[in-house]
Write an enzyme that holds these catalytic residues in place. Structure first.
Site, PDB file in Angstrom:
ATOM      1  N   LYS A 260       8.690  -0.950 -11.612  1.00 25.09           N
ATOM      2  CA  LYS A 260       8.117   0.219 -10.940  1.00 25.09           C
ATOM      3  C   LYS A 260       8.883   0.534  -9.647  1.00 25.09           C
ATOM      4  CE  LYS A 260       4.320  -0.248  -8.204  1.00 25.09           C
ATOM      5  NZ  LYS A 260       4.564   0.338  -6.890  1.00 25.09           N
ATOM      6  N   ASN A 261       9.121  -0.499  -8.843  1.00 27.83           N
ATOM      7  CA  ASN A 261       9.715  -0.264  -7.528  1.00 27.83           C
ATOM      8  C   ASN A 261      11.204   0.050  -7.581  1.00 27.83           C
ATOM      9  OD1 ASN A 261       7.248  -0.606  -6.423  1.00 27.83           O
ATOM     10  ND2 ASN A 261       7.667  -2.577  -5.430  1.00 27.83           N
TER      11      ASN A 261
ATOM     12  N   ARG B  81       2.256   6.185  -1.943  1.00 27.68           N
ATOM     13  CA  ARG B  81       3.051   6.212  -0.713  1.00 27.68           C
ATOM     14  C   ARG B  81       4.542   6.330  -0.988  1.00 27.68           C
ATOM     15  NH1 ARG B  81       1.244   4.570   3.860  1.00 27.68           N
ATOM     16  NH2 ARG B  81       3.324   3.813   4.256  1.00 27.68           N
TER      17      ARG B  81
ATOM     18  N   CYS C 250      -3.001   2.223   4.377  1.00 32.21           N
ATOM     19  CA  CYS C 250      -3.613   1.908   3.095  1.00 32.21           C
ATOM     20  C   CYS C 250      -4.303   0.564   3.203  1.00 32.21           C
ATOM     21  CB  CYS C 250      -2.583   1.944   1.971  1.00 32.21           C
ATOM     22  SG  CYS C 250      -1.434   0.603   2.058  1.00 32.21           S
TER      23      CYS C 250
ATOM     24  N   ARG D 129       1.303   0.726   7.615  1.00 32.92           N
ATOM     25  CA  ARG D 129       2.478   1.193   6.875  1.00 32.92           C
ATOM     26  C   ARG D 129       3.099   2.488   7.418  1.00 32.92           C
ATOM     27  NH1 ARG D 129       1.736  -0.054   0.561  1.00 32.92           N
ATOM     28  NH2 ARG D 129       3.973  -0.210   0.685  1.00 32.92           N
TER      29      ARG D 129
ATOM     30  N   ASP E 215       4.410  -9.173  -2.541  1.00 32.16           N
ATOM     31  CA  ASP E 215       3.764  -8.617  -3.732  1.00 32.16           C
ATOM     32  C   ASP E 215       3.280  -9.699  -4.704  1.00 32.16           C
ATOM     33  OD1 ASP E 215       3.968  -6.050  -2.860  1.00 32.16           O
ATOM     34  OD2 ASP E 215       5.633  -5.470  -4.156  1.00 32.16           O
TER      35      ASP E 215
ATOM     36  N   VAL F 101       4.589  -9.966   6.067  1.00 35.33           N
ATOM     37  CA  VAL F 101       5.124  -8.613   5.841  1.00 35.33           C
ATOM     38  C   VAL F 101       4.083  -7.535   6.157  1.00 35.33           C
ATOM     39  CG1 VAL F 101       6.201  -7.064   4.164  1.00 35.33           C
ATOM     40  CG2 VAL F 101       6.722  -9.508   4.104  1.00 35.33           C
TER      41      VAL F 101
ATOM     42  N   ARG G  42      -1.716   1.587 -11.820  1.00 41.49           N
ATOM     43  CA  ARG G  42      -0.574   2.126 -11.069  1.00 41.49           C
ATOM     44  C   ARG G  42       0.657   1.244 -11.257  1.00 41.49           C
ATOM     45  NH1 ARG G  42      -1.269   1.720  -5.378  1.00 41.49           N
ATOM     46  NH2 ARG G  42       0.912   2.181  -5.638  1.00 41.49           N
TER      47      ARG G  42
HETATM   48  C1  UD1 Z   1       7.976  -1.781  -0.631  1.00 44.21           C
HETATM   49  C2  UD1 Z   1       7.369  -1.945  -1.991  1.00 44.21           C
HETATM   50  C3  UD1 Z   1       6.071  -2.741  -1.906  1.00 44.21           C
HETATM   51  C4  UD1 Z   1       6.321  -4.075  -1.185  1.00 44.21           C
HETATM   52  C5  UD1 Z   1       7.018  -3.841   0.146  1.00 44.21           C
HETATM   53  C6  UD1 Z   1       7.458  -5.146   0.804  1.00 44.21           C
HETATM   54  C7  UD1 Z   1       8.106   0.058  -3.133  1.00 44.21           C
HETATM   55  C8  UD1 Z   1       7.750   1.367  -3.736  1.00 44.21           C
HETATM   56  N1  UD1 Z   1       7.115  -0.616  -2.560  1.00 44.21           N
HETATM   57  O1  UD1 Z   1       7.043  -1.042   0.164  1.00 44.21           O
HETATM   58  O2  UD1 Z   1       5.605  -2.999  -3.226  1.00 44.21           O
HETATM   59  O3  UD1 Z   1       5.090  -4.714  -0.929  1.00 44.21           O
HETATM   60  O4  UD1 Z   1       8.215  -3.063  -0.054  1.00 44.21           O
HETATM   61  O5  UD1 Z   1       8.269  -5.874  -0.020  1.00 44.21           O
HETATM   62  O6  UD1 Z   1       9.227  -0.388  -3.230  1.00 44.21           O
HETATM   63  N2  UD1 Z   1       7.522  -0.719   8.455  1.00 44.21           N
HETATM   64  C9  UD1 Z   1       7.494  -0.127   9.698  1.00 44.21           C
HETATM   65  N3  UD1 Z   1       8.103   1.099   9.835  1.00 44.21           N
HETATM   66  C10 UD1 Z   1       8.733   1.730   8.805  1.00 44.21           C
HETATM   67  C11 UD1 Z   1       8.751   1.118   7.553  1.00 44.21           C
HETATM   68  C12 UD1 Z   1       8.137  -0.120   7.401  1.00 44.21           C
HETATM   69  O7  UD1 Z   1       6.945  -0.668  10.651  1.00 44.21           O
HETATM   70  O8  UD1 Z   1       9.262   2.845   9.009  1.00 44.21           O
HETATM   71  C13 UD1 Z   1       6.861  -2.046   8.254  1.00 44.21           C
HETATM   72  C14 UD1 Z   1       5.668  -1.993   7.288  1.00 44.21           C
HETATM   73  O9  UD1 Z   1       4.486  -1.591   7.924  1.00 44.21           O
HETATM   74  C15 UD1 Z   1       5.633  -3.427   6.792  1.00 44.21           C
HETATM   75  C16 UD1 Z   1       7.107  -3.827   6.785  1.00 44.21           C
HETATM   76  O10 UD1 Z   1       7.775  -2.891   7.610  1.00 44.21           O
HETATM   77  O11 UD1 Z   1       4.935  -4.237   7.723  1.00 44.21           O
HETATM   78  C17 UD1 Z   1       7.760  -3.831   5.420  1.00 44.21           C
HETATM   79  O12 UD1 Z   1       7.412  -2.647   4.739  1.00 44.21           O
HETATM   80  P1  UD1 Z   1       8.387  -1.902   3.718  1.00 44.21           P
HETATM   81  O13 UD1 Z   1       9.455  -2.851   3.243  1.00 44.21           O
HETATM   82  O14 UD1 Z   1       8.829  -0.622   4.306  1.00 44.21           O
HETATM   83  O15 UD1 Z   1       7.402  -1.605   2.516  1.00 44.21           O
HETATM   84  P2  UD1 Z   1       7.514  -0.381   1.533  1.00 44.21           P
HETATM   85  O16 UD1 Z   1       8.938   0.013   1.425  1.00 44.21           O
HETATM   86  O17 UD1 Z   1       6.490   0.641   1.880  1.00 44.21           O
END
Ligand code: UD1
Length: 421
Positions: free
Chosen positions: A22-23, A93, A117, A122, A308, A330, A400
């Protein structure tokens, strides 16, 4: 809302096939916005999130044709609207992934700002800061990110990510493929899905190196072209079934997967007492009927133990022999499943970002509620190791991210059925 009803206490045994990731599929589908040619994406998993991404592309005018074997041909040359509406972004998201490609190819994009969420706040500040550094004009108004390049190409830039972000790295990498000059992303996410996206972009004509390391270099090109790309197997789905088998003291084989991208999880499963054998595309796990041993772990970005899979391993530890701790680094609020498992008789205590656990012999079935995708999977595992019946409510979360979960578990001998509400 449907629920899943599980009669626990059966050792999982048998073979199943793993679906596409999915990701990986979601960013690759968003990447089709970078070319006006047709891109064919294969091995798509049959999931709600994939349908939502197709719907999102469709509402912007992008045409797609879904083939028989979960292949889809996506033609973004028909795009007429550069707006990702809140109605879709709020359900997924990962919709934020259309921002970078749309902005870079068409010079404009409006994407609803994703909210918090169930697992944390996030934010997407790092996505926006990087795109601004590449020359984009970005404002947030009325809940929408409004971005424009003012008729120019984005410019290559040196981007240092404060935090490792998966979709942040993907958004910037996609935007950089068509930017003017070189972009270097430091502290980039090294997740296999980032690498899969990079490989698809390279097949579309992008000039990318360093994917899979913390420094990714992208030399912008003038145009990208169509290609056919098959999405990699889903490592989280793979891990979830293996953990379920270990928790139930079973023996299963998962096929059409890639063992090399699951090292942290496989090593924790071995620590829990599993015998694991691998070939190129399959993994066999055998507990020889033994109760799993308690395993402490800490989540962190790849190649460390994935967030995850934290909830699923918590379910295993809930019935393991011994005690230990699980630390989540995370996301700030990813322990909602813990309270549900305690209602099933688990001995889990949350202290800050750590769960202190003491394994119990058996859980007891109860009605429980899923709060997010991976928490749902963990509650199903808890149900599988419980005496008597567990019903997991709000399972739209599971649809999902897990393809035909009850059918696959039934193939492994589980007594699980879906009840429409
Ligand atoms: C992706 C995955 C999700 C997985 C996560 C961490 C997808 C579609 N989803 O989510 O399944 O759980 O990686 O491996 O690939 N953060 C900030 N600012 C930002 C972006 C992120 O502070 O602009 C923080 C987030 O709040 C979190 C951390 O960084 O604490 C990591 O998040 P991130 O790797 O961005 O997660 P996603 O990409 O949303």
């Amino acid at each position: 809302m449907d629920k899943l009803v599980i009669q626990g206490g059966i050792r999982l045994s048998g073979e199943i096939r793993i679906a596409g990731a999915k990701n990986s599929a979601l960013p690759i589908m968003a990447a089709t916005l970078l070319t006006s040619d047709v891109v064919t994406v294969g091995n798509l998993p049959h999931l709600y999130d994939i349908t939502t991404m197709l719907e999102l592309l469709g509402c912007m005018g992008v045409e797609s044709v879904v083939g028989e074997k979960m292949n889809v041909e996506i033609n973004s040359s028909t795009i007429r609207d550069f707006n990702a509406p809140y109605e879709l972004v709020k359900t997924m998201r990962a919709s934020i992934l259309v921002l970078g490609p749309m902005l870079s190819h068409y010079g404009q994009a409006e994407v609803a700002l994703p909210g918090g969420c169930a697992i944390g706040s996030r934010p997407v500040n790092l996505h926006l800061a990087a795109l601004k550094k590449m020359g984009a004009d970005i404002t947030v108004e009325n809940g929408y990110i409004k971005a424009s390049t003012k008729g120019k190409r984005l410019k290559g830039a040196h981007i240092l990510m404060d935090i490792v972000t998966v979709t942040g790295t993907e958004n910037v990498m996609m935007a950089a493929t068509l930017a003017d000059g070189q972009t270097i992303i430091e502290n980039a996410a090294r997740e296999p899905e980032v690498v899969d996206l990079a490989h698809c972009l390279i097949a579309m004509g992008a000039d990318i190196s360093g994917e899979g390391t913390a420094t990714i270099t992208i030399n912008g090109v003038k145009r990208l072209h169509g290609c056919t790309y098959f999405v990699m197997p889903d490592r989280i789905e793979t891990g979830t079934y293996l953990i379920a088998a270990a928790a139930t003291r079973g023996r299963i084989k998962v096929k059409d997967t890639r063992p090399g991208i699951l090292e942290a999880v496989l090593s924790k499963l071995e620590e829990a007492g599993a015998e694991i054998s691998l070939d190129e595309t399959s993994i066999t796990l055998d507990m020889h009927g033994q109760r799993p041993k308690a395993v402490s772990l800490t989540t962190a970005p790849y190649p460390a133990f994935p967030t995850d899979m934290q909830a699923q391993f918590t379910a295993l530890n809930a019935v393991a022999d011994g005690s230990g701790s699980i630390t989540e680094t995370v996301f700030e609020n990813r322990f909602m499943h813990v309270h549900e498992m305690n209602r099933m008789g688990a001995d889990l205590r949350v202290e800050g970002n750590t769960v202190i656990f003491r394994g119990v012999n058996n859980l007891k079935g109860a009605p429980v509620m899923a709060t997010d995708l991976r928490a749902s999977a963990s509650l199903i595992i808890a149900g599988l190791v419980s005496q008597n019946e567990t019903s997991v409510d709000r399972i739209y979360h599971i649809d999902r991210g897990y393809e035909c979960i009850e059918e696959k578990l039934q193939l492994l001998g589980a007594k699980i059925r879906r009840l429409p509400s």
